[in-house]
Design an enzyme around this catalytic site. Structure first.
Site, PDB file in Angstrom:
ATOM      1  N   PHE A 150       1.174  -1.241   0.022  1.00 52.54           N
ATOM      2  CA  PHE A 150       0.036  -0.006  -0.172  1.00 52.54           C
ATOM      3  C   PHE A 150       0.706   1.138  -0.218  1.00 52.54           C
ATOM      4  O   PHE A 150       0.346   2.259  -0.537  1.00 52.54           O
ATOM      5  CB  PHE A 150      -0.999   0.009   1.276  1.00 52.54           C
ATOM      6  CG  PHE A 150      -0.196   0.347   2.483  1.00 52.54           C
ATOM      7  CD1 PHE A 150      -0.046   1.821   2.830  1.00 52.54           C
ATOM      8  CD2 PHE A 150       0.152  -0.757   3.396  1.00 52.54           C
ATOM      9  CE1 PHE A 150       0.627   2.116   4.055  1.00 52.54           C
ATOM     10  CE2 PHE A 150       0.867  -0.245   4.510  1.00 52.54           C
ATOM     11  CZ  PHE A 150       1.126   1.051   4.842  1.00 52.54           C
ATOM     12  N   LYS A 174      -1.358  -7.261  -9.336  1.00 53.99           N
ATOM     13  CA  LYS A 174      -2.418  -7.262  -8.060  1.00 53.99           C
ATOM     14  C   LYS A 174      -1.960  -6.291  -7.075  1.00 53.99           C
ATOM     15  O   LYS A 174      -1.198  -6.464  -6.301  1.00 53.99           O
ATOM     16  CB  LYS A 174      -2.321  -8.691  -7.550  1.00 53.99           C
ATOM     17  CG  LYS A 174      -3.618  -9.262  -7.085  1.00 53.99           C
ATOM     18  CD  LYS A 174      -4.194  -8.237  -5.852  1.00 53.99           C
ATOM     19  CE  LYS A 174      -3.200  -8.455  -4.552  1.00 53.99           C
ATOM     20  NZ  LYS A 174      -3.657  -7.426  -3.512  1.00 53.99           N
ATOM     21  N   GLU A 177      -4.985  -3.894  -2.056  1.00 56.37           N
ATOM     22  CA  GLU A 177      -6.425  -3.362  -1.764  1.00 56.37           C
ATOM     23  C   GLU A 177      -6.686  -2.127  -0.917  1.00 56.37           C
ATOM     24  O   GLU A 177      -7.739  -1.648  -0.937  1.00 56.37           O
ATOM     25  CB  GLU A 177      -7.230  -4.646  -1.513  1.00 56.37           C
ATOM     26  CG  GLU A 177      -6.840  -5.128  -0.015  1.00 56.37           C
ATOM     27  CD  GLU A 177      -5.622  -5.927   0.208  1.00 56.37           C
ATOM     28  OE1 GLU A 177      -4.584  -5.714  -0.623  1.00 56.37           O
ATOM     29  OE2 GLU A 177      -5.522  -6.750   1.153  1.00 56.37           O
ATOM     30  N   SER A 227       5.267  -7.094   3.105  1.00 57.59           N
ATOM     31  CA  SER A 227       5.784  -7.626   4.439  1.00 57.59           C
ATOM     32  C   SER A 227       6.591  -8.837   4.200  1.00 57.59           C
ATOM     33  O   SER A 227       6.288  -9.893   3.300  1.00 57.59           O
ATOM     34  CB  SER A 227       4.849  -7.620   5.535  1.00 57.59           C
ATOM     35  OG  SER A 227       3.778  -8.535   5.011  1.00 57.59           O
ATOM     36  N   CYS A 282       9.686   1.664   3.314  1.00 57.32           N
ATOM     37  CA  CYS A 282      10.696   0.640   3.509  1.00 57.32           C
ATOM     38  C   CYS A 282      11.703   1.054   3.888  1.00 57.32           C
ATOM     39  O   CYS A 282      12.708   0.136   4.177  1.00 57.32           O
ATOM     40  CB  CYS A 282      10.400  -0.573   2.584  1.00 57.32           C
ATOM     41  SG  CYS A 282      11.059  -0.064   1.108  1.00 57.32           S
ATOM     42  N   GLU A 384       9.025  -4.488  12.840  1.00 59.95           N
ATOM     43  CA  GLU A 384       8.906  -3.379  11.849  1.00 59.95           C
ATOM     44  C   GLU A 384       7.524  -2.894  12.205  1.00 59.95           C
ATOM     45  O   GLU A 384       6.555  -3.756  12.536  1.00 59.95           O
ATOM     46  CB  GLU A 384       8.711  -3.955  10.412  1.00 59.95           C
ATOM     47  CG  GLU A 384       8.225  -2.847   9.672  1.00 59.95           C
ATOM     48  CD  GLU A 384       8.543  -3.408   7.901  1.00 59.95           C
ATOM     49  OE1 GLU A 384       7.644  -4.222   7.843  1.00 59.95           O
ATOM     50  OE2 GLU A 384       9.002  -2.718   7.177  1.00 59.95           O
TER      51      GLU A 384
HETATM   52  P1  NAD Z   1       1.442  -6.643   2.896  1.00 60.50           P
HETATM   53  O1  NAD Z   1       2.400  -7.842   2.853  1.00 60.50           O
HETATM   54  O2  NAD Z   1       0.277  -6.687   4.055  1.00 60.50           O
HETATM   55  O3  NAD Z   1       0.698  -6.733   1.275  1.00 60.50           O
HETATM   56  C1  NAD Z   1       1.535  -6.717   0.343  1.00 60.50           C
HETATM   57  C2  NAD Z   1       0.768  -7.516  -0.884  1.00 60.50           C
HETATM   58  O4  NAD Z   1       0.314  -8.671  -0.541  1.00 60.50           O
HETATM   59  C3  NAD Z   1      -0.743  -6.652  -0.975  1.00 60.50           C
HETATM   60  O5  NAD Z   1      -1.088  -6.926  -2.455  1.00 60.50           O
HETATM   61  C4  NAD Z   1      -1.752  -7.605  -0.182  1.00 60.50           C
HETATM   62  O6  NAD Z   1      -2.977  -7.624  -1.110  1.00 60.50           O
HETATM   63  C5  NAD Z   1      -1.093  -9.290  -0.252  1.00 60.50           C
HETATM   64  N1  NAD Z   1      -1.407  -9.876   0.729  1.00 60.50           N
HETATM   65  C6  NAD Z   1      -1.750  -9.554   2.023  1.00 60.50           C
HETATM   66  N2  NAD Z   1      -1.962 -10.569   2.702  1.00 60.50           N
HETATM   67  C7  NAD Z   1      -1.801 -11.770   1.943  1.00 60.50           C
HETATM   68  C8  NAD Z   1      -1.935 -12.839   2.188  1.00 60.50           C
HETATM   69  N3  NAD Z   1      -2.476 -13.543   3.311  1.00 60.50           N
HETATM   70  N4  NAD Z   1      -1.588 -13.889   1.082  1.00 60.50           N
HETATM   71  C9  NAD Z   1      -1.500 -13.362  -0.188  1.00 60.50           C
HETATM   72  N5  NAD Z   1      -1.319 -11.928  -0.354  1.00 60.50           N
HETATM   73  C10 NAD Z   1      -1.567 -11.096   0.657  1.00 60.50           C
HETATM   74  O7  NAD Z   1       2.110  -5.146   2.891  1.00 60.50           O
HETATM   75  P2  NAD Z   1       1.569  -3.946   3.232  1.00 60.50           P
HETATM   76  O8  NAD Z   1       1.087  -3.731   4.449  1.00 60.50           O
HETATM   77  O9  NAD Z   1       0.839  -3.653   1.865  1.00 60.50           O
HETATM   78  O10 NAD Z   1       2.899  -2.868   2.732  1.00 60.50           O
HETATM   79  C11 NAD Z   1       3.961  -2.690   3.946  1.00 60.50           C
HETATM   80  C12 NAD Z   1       5.208  -3.721   3.810  1.00 60.50           C
HETATM   81  O11 NAD Z   1       5.716  -3.645   2.784  1.00 60.50           O
HETATM   82  C13 NAD Z   1       6.055  -3.149   5.066  1.00 60.50           C
HETATM   83  O12 NAD Z   1       6.421  -4.667   5.426  1.00 60.50           O
HETATM   84  C14 NAD Z   1       7.279  -2.732   4.176  1.00 60.50           C
HETATM   85  O13 NAD Z   1       8.493  -2.937   4.560  1.00 60.50           O
HETATM   86  C15 NAD Z   1       7.177  -3.445   2.865  1.00 60.50           C
HETATM   87  N6  NAD Z   1       7.813  -3.017   1.787  1.00 60.50           N
HETATM   88  C16 NAD Z   1       9.023  -3.303   1.107  1.00 60.50           C
HETATM   89  C17 NAD Z   1       9.587  -2.587   0.230  1.00 60.50           C
HETATM   90  C18 NAD Z   1      10.866  -3.373  -0.380  1.00 60.50           C
HETATM   91  O14 NAD Z   1      11.557  -2.779  -1.388  1.00 60.50           O
HETATM   92  N7  NAD Z   1      11.706  -3.896   0.464  1.00 60.50           N
HETATM   93  C19 NAD Z   1       8.870  -1.463  -0.390  1.00 60.50           C
HETATM   94  C20 NAD Z   1       7.776  -1.073  -0.048  1.00 60.50           C
HETATM   95  C21 NAD Z   1       7.054  -1.809   1.250  1.00 60.50           C
END
Ligand code: NAD
Length: 501
Positions: A150, A174, A177, A227, A282, A384
């Protein structure tokens, strides 16, 4: 206002038909402004089908022609920057300037991808043996999928699809959301730029859509950013199903401050990197490792009034320096970490929990928080948080500071602030982190370098964009050819070196 957001398949916006919806907030007011359709497995398969059908023609399109589409897209991004930033800030909450900055970072990847003809140039060796030449080319992988978080709904998708398409792949995105409007708009602009329908599809959804992408045999490669818990699952499941996977994950970025650092410079750097975008980056700095008690005392004293004075407000107020957190649920999670830090015995120097933003009482606002005397044994340090919460850990000396960074499970970004070139060089060499800043708090690599962490911040072999991105989105093929014109060797049963042939 509560419009419903669907999908984008075959170049057309479609309503969802699952009957399942997610809430999209305006975090500045705490109101639900959109409902987003959460796709079924069948709807996700439709997006994959569209990308599969579009693949042969797009892969056969000369790279220079693909680059022309990307170049038109680049121009549309510039002319639509205000509109895109408005959409992004409405659903994410970050300030308009910050939204524009992140979109511009995405634009730079598009510009890098416009160099497709150069990026895809192969290698040729004449006469690897008598009458034998060898050449290496990079070919598209096939249908690629991107699953994005997000916090950068414009930039992170643009870390992926422009380069994937430049390399001749088709793509299913994808997005998160939580803020789906920006990526959908990007897909529409790609069509306006001349992209054939089906080359880029967007499917909104949750686990059901992701699981379909991870298991469908037509998908060849998965780029994930999000994450660590989900990224590890994506990596394991996608790899198990034979796909190439890169999963860029969570972080706990340390900034090491040496006693000789310019503390005014450090304070400015900390304020921007820990509290910009409300810490939802991140690459945000979330741990300040200060070497020596004297430096720590002075720095905490200098930081506290600056954090208390942060201008926290909605994106609609151009003087806001920091916006709200993305959803009420995320606000609750981050606030829970502040409560936990207090319980664990850390010293809460600045408490942002009681912040009031007049006229936005229901917004997801949290003021900047600063903890001192945090220790590596606390969950506050280990996990985190992804919010405007900074932990100060005091180190006795440089070696202890370096060890702390290296012992942490994450290894995304790190910075050292010092005037000592020797310390900076030693740190850059020995630190076990993927992106290192020397007197630079957020060392995000530019488009033509590659972005990626170490340890549990990245699963897979490739970082994203730059040369690593080109390698991820292509397969290497090496061709060895003989055009004999009269040379006959007879059958050869054993390997020969080039010089023997
Ligand atoms: P998230 O892991 O909750 O979601 C990421 C994606 O995974 C979304 O599209 C979500 O719909 C999907 N998802 C969520 N739950 C799922 C499940 N149970 N099964 C399958 N898919 C699922 O992450 P977020 O809260 O949207 O974003 C924040 C996280 O992203 C932080 O941990 C941040 O550090 C990380 N991030 C990392 C980088 C990097 O380059 N390392 C860059 C930006 C963000």
């Amino acid at each position: 206002m509560s419009a419903t957001i669907g999908h984008f398949i075959d170049g057309v916006a479609l309503d969802g038909n699952s009957g399942r919806y997610g809430d999209v907030y305006n975090p500045s007011t705490g109101e639900v402004v959109h409902k987003v359709a959460l796709a079924t497995a069948d709807e996700t398969c439709e997006a994959i089908r569209s990308a599969s059908e579009a693949l042969p023609a797009w892969a056969a399109t000369p790279p220079a022609k693909r680059a022309q589409v990307l170049f038109s897209f680049r121009n549309l991004l510039i002319s639509h920057l205000d509109e895109l930033a408005g959409l992004l800030s409405l659903e994410h909450g970050k300030t308009i300037d910050d939204a524009k900055g992140s979109l511009t970072r995405g634009l730079e990847i598009v510009e890098f991808a416009c160099g497709a003809p150069q990026l895809l140039k192969g290698q040729y060796s004449e006469m690897v043996a008598s009458g034998v030449d060898s050449y290496a080319i990079r070919q598209p992988v096939g249908v690629c999928a991107g699953i994005t978080p997000f916090n950068f709904p414009g930039m992170v998708p643009m870390w992926m699809f422009p380069l994937a398409l430049a390399c001749g792949n088709t793509f299913v995105l994808k997005p998160s959301e939580k803020d789906p409007s920006t990526p959908l708009r990007l897909a529409e602009l790609m069509i306006e730029a001349g992209l054939p329908a089906g080359v880029l599809n967007v499917i909104n959804g949750d686990k059901e859509a992701v699981d379909t992408l991870l298991t469908d045999p037509r998908v060849e490669a998965i780029s994930f950013v999000g994450s660590t818990a989900i990224g590890e699952y994506v990596y394991q499941t996608g790899s198990h199903h034979g796909k190439r996977v890169q999963a860029l994950c969570g972080a706990k970025n340390h900034m090491v401050v040496m006693p000789d650092a310019d503390l005014d410079q450090v304070v400015d750097a900390v304020i921007g990197s820990a509290y910009g975008s409300a810490g939802e980056r991140c690459m945000a700095i979330s741990v300040l490792v200060i070497v020596g008690d004297e430096t720590a005392d002075r720095l905490v004293e200098m930081l506290a009034p600056r954090i208390e004075g942060l201008k926290v407000g909605p994106f609609t107020d151009s003087s806001s320096e920091m916006g709200p957190l993305v959803t009420p649920q995320h606000l609750q999670k981050v606030t829970g970490y502040v409560d936990l830090g207090v319980e664990e015995g850390a010293e809460l120097v600045v408490d942002g929990r009681q912040i009031e933003v007049p006229g936005h009482e229901e917004g997801c606002f949290l003021g900047g928080c600063l903890f001192d005397r945090v220790t590596p044994r606390m969950r506050l340090y280990q996990e985190e948080i992804f919010g405007p919460v900074l932990s100060v850990v005091r180190a006795e000396d440089y070696e202890q500071a370096l060890k702390m960074v290296n012992d942490h499970e994450y290894g995304n970004g790190v910075a050292i602030f010092t005037r000592d070139g020797d310390a900076a060089h030693d740190f850059s060499t020995r630190v076990r982190v993927g992106m290192v800043g020397v007197n630079v708090p957020i060392p995000v690599p530019v488009a033509y370098h590659s972005f990626g962490g170490w340890k549990r911040s990245l699963f897979g072999d490739h970082s994203i964009h730059g040369t690593e991105g080109v390698h991820f989105y292509t397969r290497l093929k090496t061709i060895t050819s003989r055009w004999p014109s009269g040379i006959r060797q007879g059958a050869v049963f054993s390997f020969k070196s080039g010089s023997e042939q």
